[in-house]
Design an enzyme around this catalytic site. Structure first.
Site, short mmCIF file in Angstrom:
data_model
loop_
_atom_site.label_atom_id
_atom_site.label_comp_id
_atom_site.label_asym_id
_atom_site.label_seq_id
_atom_site.Cartn_x
_atom_site.Cartn_y
_atom_site.Cartn_z
N GLU B 410 0.82 -1.21 0.00
CA GLU B 410 0.00 0.00 0.00
C GLU B 410 0.85 1.26 0.00
O GLU B 410 0.50 2.27 -0.64
CB GLU B 410 -0.94 -0.01 1.21
CG GLU B 410 -2.04 -1.08 1.15
CD GLU B 410 -1.55 -2.49 1.46
OE1 GLU B 410 -0.39 -2.64 1.92
OE2 GLU B 410 -2.31 -3.45 1.25
N HIS B 481 -12.18 -5.56 8.20
CA HIS B 481 -12.97 -5.26 7.01
C HIS B 481 -14.14 -4.38 7.39
O HIS B 481 -15.19 -4.42 6.79
CB HIS B 481 -13.46 -6.54 6.33
CG HIS B 481 -12.35 -7.45 5.94
ND1 HIS B 481 -11.80 -8.36 6.81
CD2 HIS B 481 -11.64 -7.57 4.79
CE1 HIS B 481 -10.81 -9.01 6.23
NE2 HIS B 481 -10.69 -8.55 5.00
#
Ligand SMILES: Cc1cc2nc3c(=O)[nH]c(=O)nc-3n(C[C@H](O)[C@H](O)[C@H](O)COP(=O)(O)O)c2cc1C
Ligand SMILES: Cc1ncc(C[n+]2csc(CCOP(=O)(O)OP(=O)(O)O)c2C)c(N)n1
Lengths: 169, 680
Positions: B410, B481
């Protein structure tokens, strides 16, 4: 045996000590002269048929400045007919990846200029990872490790000088 | 020194040698004088001396071509900057943080030399993170098929940073024209390099990487450095692959003026690093090989001293930046929609899902502007287009050059977006910053960096990037999540943050983000991607301006301020309350958190006198805390009760649905809080 020049930097600490020891080992059998590489002129270097060149390795595999700054002069020399023996100082524990690389750098240079290298020694008794001074299982000169094998200096120098007496012309 | 190489003491032209000697001498005078400014309390409180790195720094600057290359120097690169062309004045203006500082008018730390106008980039203090920027800009160099290379420079210790490995992996994988230089002085402040990595030469850690050449040189030697850097450049241009050059240096002085190296270096060492002074060596060579006389060199040294004296005078006379200027260049002006000026419409057609709104807007913008790119994890592999398929069909339509996968890194995704947008101001980049907002944390250093690039460079570089992130919970996703990260993100000046809750707003805000200069953080409520609740008609050309909230339901008795997933719950609660007792609950969907629509909020508060702030993120230190504080500050006398908040508990989000339900806000929790407040 012809006149022999021992070339090294007079400003070094340990290299100077080994140079002195080498000259003493020749005792009466030879005319041995000490020459300071920091001030050497090309004619002076070319004046010897037999040369003993001493260098430590610095900074992870580098030739010390005193030699490096003489290299541009060396590069223009024809060293055919010269017999050159090299002694190198290094630290196999502290710098195992570049043990005695300086000796290897000089050897490569002298050979490329036509010199005959003498005084190769066995790598037995040393422990390191890689060395620029290694040629087919041998060192291309005498390896001295003051830091971790200082007690062997005397014996190593003496044996080497005996060998040189035979190999020099 | 090898005779067959390009530069040699015996063959290099006298003019060139003189130029090098001048640059090195001027650099050294400045390096030696810099501490005086601190001693006299003038400035330059951070100075990392370069003495001992002279050979390699001269070489970096000399091979840099400002017409086509991009240079990323680090804080020790004063001579690099001088060799690249910065003047003594420019060095001093930066050192003492003057308004005339070309890096950014004294905004960034001293000794961070830059000249963005020449692509000598203004880099972070975060050691080595510009490796990612170099890789990003090299990606653009390659895509636009322009000549030039990106040069990144750093110390050997900072190579330990994970992002450096990510950068080199990316450069090797994408075969990018990047030259990574590691200036090895054996230390990271006081830490010897043996504490960083097992090899003495960290560059050799990369021997297993493909498409990558590793070279070593003596950074204390001008000729070896010049030759190696020239050969490295040739290699990159010929083989179209990156090179690492590790240059052996010594650090003659302390790390910086806040370090005292005699605490950890003995006299022997302090002495030999001085003996290996590269400038002294160069001078000896010039004399020994009779290229210059002592008198000639003395004269050059005198001239350089005079130049520095003049520059010092200019520096002392130069103006300081003004305190009023602090609010300039926080973020560039955004794109202003001219048709949908308040971001609403009366378009009547079949409703589209939020995901469709995003997908179609992306495609429309990609058709509209050929300089837009998108990358991220899973964004493009055959029929798969994004972890949630938001980018479905894009690679097929726009090709692999514009729509492509990124490695699972990322920081690399974000950092190379920053780098690529340095290529020119036309480029617009959209990244899926991570597969889930929860995985954006590894990118945080690159994000933080990007938020202040515009300010730090005083408007000379605007990272034009939209970061898209699938956010929030309600999908039974557990701790990783379900996260909402706007509470953290909104603490950084220099980024716009939006969080739509309906399909039309999502489409309209995305268009505005992509068309704007600057950094945008686009949070997508993933639970609503396919939800009929969030589906709306969407005009093809819809645009939503930043900082315009949307009143989704009007009312007189209570204001609910919300955004994202909870907007729908608030609307349900409002409907229910009005059905029960006729109370009018106004629901404001913020849509954009930064900039914030303060007028709409205040107007509503003045009307209703009661405010409930609702968001999915944690109440504690959530964005609602800022809202509540601002309302109390600006509208206290209009309030008929405390500003109340509903949001998540101060816990992670549990995976078991029972735990998730107990933690996240829902319509019942909102209803209860709204009723309590109405009755207050
Ligand atoms: C900074 C530094 C770097 C060194 N690098 C090496 C090296 O790469 N390889 C090696 O064999 N020895 C290396 N050494 C060890 C020296 O060669 C050894 O200490 C030698 O005895 C020094 O001799 P001198 O005092 O005559 O210069 C290094 C020593 C120092 C201080
Ligand atoms: C990410 C990050 N961590 C820590 C620091 C603090 N820091 C500043 S310089 C430095 C040492 C870096 O050493 P090296 O990369 O070898 O470069 P040198 O300073 O020796 O030239 C450190 C740890 C920082 N600036 N950034």
């Amino acid at each position: 045996m012809k006149k022999t020049g021992i070339v090294f930097s007079f400003n070094t600490h340990k290299t100077s000590k080994i140079a002195k020891r080498i000259s003493e080992a020749f005792e009466d059998t030879a005319k041995v002269e000490m020459v300071n590489v920091e001030e050497i002129r090309p004619e002076q270097f070319l004046g010897y048929e037999n040369l003993i060149c001493g260098t430590a390795t610095w900074f992870d595999g580098e030739l010390p400045n005193h030699w490096d700054e003489f290299v541009p002069d060396l590069e223009d020399m024809d060293l055919k007919g010269k017999n050159i023996a090299i002694f190198g100082l290094g630290d196999q524990k502290g710098y195992p990846e570049n043990f005695l690389d300086g000796m290897g750098i000089l050897a490569e240079l002298f050979e490329a200029l036509g010199a005959r290298l003498v005084g190769f020694t066995s790598t037995e008794g040393y422990a390191y990872e890689s060395s620029g001074a290694e040629r087919g299982g041998q060192f291309c000169g005498l390896g001295i490790d003051y830091e971790t094998q200082g007690s062997k200096n005397k014996e190593r120098v003496n044996a080497w000088v005996e060998k040189l007496k035979l190999e020099f012309r | 020194m090898k005779k067959n190489r390009k530069y040699h003491i015996k063959t290099t032209g006298k003019k060139t040698l003189e130029k090098w000697f001048r640059l090195m001498t001027m650099g050294r005078i400045l390096d030696d004088r810099a501490p005086n400014y601190l001693k006299q309390a003038i400035g330059w409180s951070y100075h990392a001396p370069f003495a001992g790195h002279d050979g390699i720094q001269l070489a970096i600057g000399q091979i840099f071509d400002r017409e086509k290359d991009h240079l990323f120097p680090y804080y020790r690169d004063m001579l690099t900057a001088i060799s690249a062309g910065l003047t003594a004045e420019e060095i001093i203006y930066n050192g003492i943080s003057k308004d005339l500082d070309v890096a950014g008018g004294g905004r960034h730390m001293s000794n961070h030399f830059a000249k963005p106008e020449w692509n000598v980039h203004n880099v972070s203090s975060c050691t080595g993170n510009h490796t990612l920027h170099a890789v990003g800009v090299a990606r653009a160099i390659k895509k636009y098929k322009t000549p030039g290379i990106a040069i990144s420079s750093q110390g050997e210790s900072s190579v330990s940073e994970g992002y450096v490995y990510e950068a080199i992996n990316g450069a090797s994988n994408e075969k990018l024209p990047v030259l990574f230089v590691f200036q090895d002085n054996g230390y990271g402040i006081s830490v010897p390099k043996k504490d960083q990595t097992a090899r003495r030469k960290v560059a050799d850690n990369f021997t297993g990487f493909r498409n990558l050449k590793i070279m070593h040189c003596n950074g204390k030697d001008v000729f070896d450095s010049m030759n190696t850097m020239a050969e490295a450049r040739e290699h990159i241009e010929e083989h179209e692959e990156p090179v690492i050059v590790q240059a052996n240096c010594v650090r003659i002085h302390s790390h910086s003026n806040s370090d005292a190296h005699d605490l950890y270096r003995d006299d022997f060492e302090l002495n030999y690093v001085k003996e290996y002074d590269p400038l002294a060596k160069f001078r000896r060579l010039l004399l020994r090989y009779e290229r210059f006389t002592e008198e000639e060199l003395d004269a050059i040294e005198e001239k350089m001293k005079e130049m520095v004296r003049k520059a010092h005078k200019a520096g002392m006379a130069a103006p300081d930046p003004s305190p009023e200027s602090i609010h300039d260049f926080v973020i560039p002006e955004p794109y202003i929609p001219d048709k949908y000026t308040d971001g609403t419409h009366n378009y009547d057609a079949e409703s589209k899902k939020l995901i469709q709104g995003l997908n179609e807007t992306l495609k429309a913008e990609f058709r509209h502007n050929p300089d837009i790119y998108i990358w991220g994890q899973d964004v493009a592999h055959k029929e798969k287009g994004g972890i949630f398929n938001v980018t479905k069909g894009m690679q097929q339509e726009f090709g692999k050059e514009r729509v492509f996968n990124a490695p699972i890194a990322e920081d690399f995704i974000m950092g190379t977006a920053n780098g690529m947008s340095r290529f020119n101001d036309k480029i617009r980049i959209v990244v899926e910053g991570a597969e889930f907002a929860d995985y954006f944390w590894p990118a945080m250093e690159a994000f933080v960096e990007t938020t202040h690039d515009y300010w730090r460079s005083r408007g000379q570089f605007s990272p034009n990037i939209t970061i898209r992130l699938a956010s929030g919970g309600y999908i039974g996703g557990g701790l990783y999540h379900s996260q909402n990260i706007e509470g953290s993100i909104t603490t950084f000046p220099g980024v716009r943050v939006v969080y739509p809750s309906f399909a039309d707003d999502a489409a309209g805000l995305l268009r505005t983000c992509i068309r704007s200069r600057g950094l945008n953080f686009f949070m997508e409520p993933k639970a609503l991607y396919n939800s009929p609740k969030a589906a709306t008609p969407i005009p093809d050309d819809f645009e939503v301006p930043f900082g315009k909230a949307r009143i989704r339901r009007e009312g007189e008795d209570l204001t609910i301020i919300t955004y994202g997933n909870t907007t729908h719950m608030c609307l349900e609660a409002a409907l229910k309350i009005s059905g029960e007792d006729g109370s009018g609950v106004e629901v404001i969907d913020l849509r954009s958190l930064i900039p914030l629509d303060k007028e709409t909020i205040l107007a509503s508060v003045k009307k209703t006198g009661k405010v409930l702030v609702v968001h999915e993120d944690k109440v504690f230190s959530g964005f609602g805390a800022e809202l509540a504080a601002q309302i109390t500050d600006k509208a206290f006398e209009y309030l008929d009760g405390p500003v109340k908040r509903v949001g998540s508990t101060f816990t992670p989000v549990g995976f078991n649905r029972i735990l998730e339900g107990a933690i996240l806000p829902d319509t019942d929790k909102i209803l209860k809080a709204a009723r309590d407040l109405l009755e207050y």
